[in-house]
Design a protein around this motif. Structure first.
Motif, PDB file in Angstrom:
ATOM      1  N   ASN A 492     -14.711  76.362 144.790  1.00 19.61           N
ATOM      2  CA  ASN A 492     -15.189  75.204 145.814  1.00 19.61           C
ATOM      3  C   ASN A 492     -14.885  75.569 147.486  1.00 19.61           C
ATOM      4  N   LEU A 493     -13.768  76.709 147.410  1.00 18.65           N
ATOM      5  CA  LEU A 493     -13.392  77.209 148.813  1.00 18.65           C
ATOM      6  C   LEU A 493     -14.638  78.043 149.215  1.00 18.65           C
ATOM      7  N   ASN A 494     -15.026  78.783 148.015  1.00 19.48           N
ATOM      8  CA  ASN A 494     -16.555  79.717 148.339  1.00 19.48           C
ATOM      9  C   ASN A 494     -17.617  78.739 149.165  1.00 19.48           C
ATOM     10  N   ASP A 495     -17.778  77.526 148.495  1.00 24.78           N
ATOM     11  CA  ASP A 495     -18.982  76.801 148.731  1.00 24.78           C
ATOM     12  C   ASP A 495     -18.692  76.311 150.543  1.00 24.78           C
ATOM     13  N   ILE A 496     -17.327  76.169 150.864  1.00 20.80           N
ATOM     14  CA  ILE A 496     -17.098  75.720 152.126  1.00 20.80           C
ATOM     15  C   ILE A 496     -17.317  77.036 152.990  1.00 20.80           C
ATOM     16  N   LEU A 497     -16.854  78.159 152.633  1.00 19.86           N
ATOM     17  CA  LEU A 497     -17.151  79.241 153.598  1.00 19.86           C
ATOM     18  C   LEU A 497     -18.657  79.389 153.742  1.00 19.86           C
ATOM     19  N   ARG A 498     -19.495  79.292 152.642  1.00 22.75           N
ATOM     20  CA  ARG A 498     -20.677  79.800 152.879  1.00 22.75           C
ATOM     21  C   ARG A 498     -21.254  78.470 153.639  1.00 22.75           C
ATOM     22  N   TRP A 499     -20.923  77.364 153.702  1.00 24.85           N
ATOM     23  CA  TRP A 499     -21.409  76.418 154.403  1.00 24.85           C
ATOM     24  C   TRP A 499     -21.190  76.415 156.009  1.00 24.85           C
TER      25      TRP A 499
END
Length: 503
Positions: A492-499
């Motif tokens: 989910n941290l990856n999701d935030i970084l992509r966002w």
């Protein structure tokens, strides 16, 4: 906002269905072997729940009779001032069915079992407890959820094929061939080649990015690739010391292979920069910003490069400059001078929209074909399709342990983005089946706190005739739960970084 809500609803519906049926698999085998199930919850309920069959108002609403929720008389000690006394109270011993408030899964709390819902067992054992049952029965209870998810995926795929069939462009019909990147050309591929097969089998379909991963996977494992080049079959041998990286093939810019698309205008959208500069159907784009192009593929590559320039722009002038392009266009209509037809070449200047769009649609030579299945035909076809999906997913897991693979991990946001922006039942069920396969495989991994961890310990018990200690099981449960939390945080941290645009 509307797109977000549509995707969110699809995601929640799919996950709720899969979790409910997964836990129902455990529940069914538990009931079959007369193991008591204390709780059966959709969604988690830390601190409180939305509803439960133990709630008085729910029982009244559903008109549940007292015998539906069995009770027993229990003597307990209560303190009344300083004088202890005993009184008789009622205690529920039936299954509590409920709906939690945290939509991240669900659970089935089986009596006498160490799991995320229970990490302490009483010294006294009872015949209805999980721990008192034969090993083979406990094993079936534990694999029940995985079994249901896997069979569900195969069933959904079969029904998709029965109801909608398969729609795709057959690889052999890609008569204009493919466009390859520099890495592919170094191996011997040429623009215009038509992929046919590898030494592993036929390459059947050339479709969207979701199904193209199967093509990339086959190419990454191939030693020989057969193509059609200028009407003649050609075999390209991949050097033995070359190992094609699947993630690199899919994520490089441009990607390893894609359909060759001519830069010929099919239609122009009104009110766009393309309409403003007079671009017309049939026009061919020959160059952009002084760079000659031979296809729409190269046109989009250049637009992608300009998008990167736009992202790095710090001033209004830089942003405007990044959006300005100059096109060399061969007109569809010919002009006549002294009765001699001539091809008209124009140079046009345009300013792209803020989302880097010119506003035209290219000609498409390929019409997807739909292959239908009868009911009986759809079942083996669905099983084969589902098995291929599982095999591909399993083979891709090795990339999770690489730096690039770890970055590709996605959480709830990444999963939700796989659903379409509009409600599409075909796509919804396709994604639900795929998630069911993922859920089945991930749960069978030999990690404590997952079904596979329990299966591993049960197999150990069957082989050694010794049961792991309760203390060991509790510690393993904590370790496994910690691993799962860590994976969830990273994904989910990856999701935030992509966002936010960092990755």
């Amino acid at each position: 906002m509307e797109v977000f809500l549509i995707r969110l609803l699809q995601f929640l519906l799919a996950i709720s269905l899969l979790v409910l049926l997964h836990e129902l698999g455990h529940f069914t085998f538990a009931k079959l072997f007369k193991v008591r199930v204390n709780k059966f919850y959709l969604f988690f309920n830390p601190k409180f729940h939305i509803l439960s069959t133990y709630d008085t108002w729910v029982r009244r609403l559903l008109k549940l009779k007292p015998e539906v929720v069995p009770t027993k008389e229990v003597e307990v000690e209560v303190k009344d001032g300083e004088e202890p006394k005993k009184e008789t109270v009622k205690e529920y011993v039936g299954t509590e069915y409920g709906l939690g408030w945290l939509p991240l899964g669900g659970y089935c709390a089986i009596d006498g079992m160490i799991d995320e819902t229970n990490t302490k067992l009483s010294e006294e054992t009872h015949p209805w407890e999980f721990r008192t049952k034969p090993t083979w029965q406990r094993l079936l209870i534990m694999i029940g959820g995985v079994l249901v998810n896997f069979l569900l995926a195969l069933f959904i795929y079969s029904m998709i094929l029965f109801h909608w069939g398969e729609t795709y462009v057959p690889m052999k019909d890609m008569t204009l061939g493919m466009k390859f990147n520099s890495e592919a050309k170094a191996l011997g591929f040429q623009d215009g080649d038509i992929l046919l097969s590898t030494d592993r089998g036929e390459l059947k379909r050339f479709d969207n990015a979701f199904t193209m991963s199967d093509v990339y996977r086959e190419l990454s494992k191939a030693k020989q690739v057969n193509v059609m080049r200028d009407g003649q079959p050609v075999t390209i041998t991949i050097p033995e010391d070359t190992e094609l990286d699947l993630l690199n093939m899919m994520k490089s810019t441009p990607v390893f292979v894609r359909a060759f698309i001519p830069a010929v205008v099919d239609s122009v959208m009104p009110g766009t920069p393309a309409a403003a500069i007079g671009l017309m159907p049939g026009d061919s784009i020959m160059a952009i910003n002084g760079k000659a192009i031979d296809s729409h593929n190269e046109f989009t590559d250049e637009i992608g490069r300009l998008s990167d320039v736009l992202s790095a722009a710090t001033t209004q002038e830089d942003s405007l400059r990044a959006r300005q392009i100059e096109l060399v266009v061969k007109r569809a209509a010919m002009i006549t001078t002294d009765s001699v037809p001539m091809v008209a070449i124009d140079t046009l200047s345009a300013t792209l929209t803020e989302d880097m769009m010119l506003g035209f649609v290219v000609m498409s030579k390929y019409q997807p074909q739909t292959f239908t299945y009868g009911f009986l035909e759809s079942i083996p076809a669905g099983i084969s399709y589902g098995w291929d999906k599982l095999s591909g997913y399993v083979s891709d897991l090795k990339y999770v342990f690489t730096a690039e693979g770890a970055k590709s991990l996605g959480g709830f946001g990444a999963i939700g983005s796989l659903f379409p922006e509009v409600w599409d039942w075909h796509r919804f069920w396709d994604m639900t089946a795929f998630l069911s396969i993922i859920l089945a495989f991930m749960n069978i991994l030999p990690i404590p706190a997952l079904d596979g961890g329990h299966v591993l310990f049960l197999l150990y018990e069957m082989i050694t005739r010794r049961k792991p200690s309760e203390k060991f099981m509790i510690r393993a449960e904590y370790v496994g739960f910690g691993i799962l939390i860590l994976l969830m945080v990273v994904a989910n941290l990856n999701d935030i970084l992509r966002w936010i645009g960092v990755m």
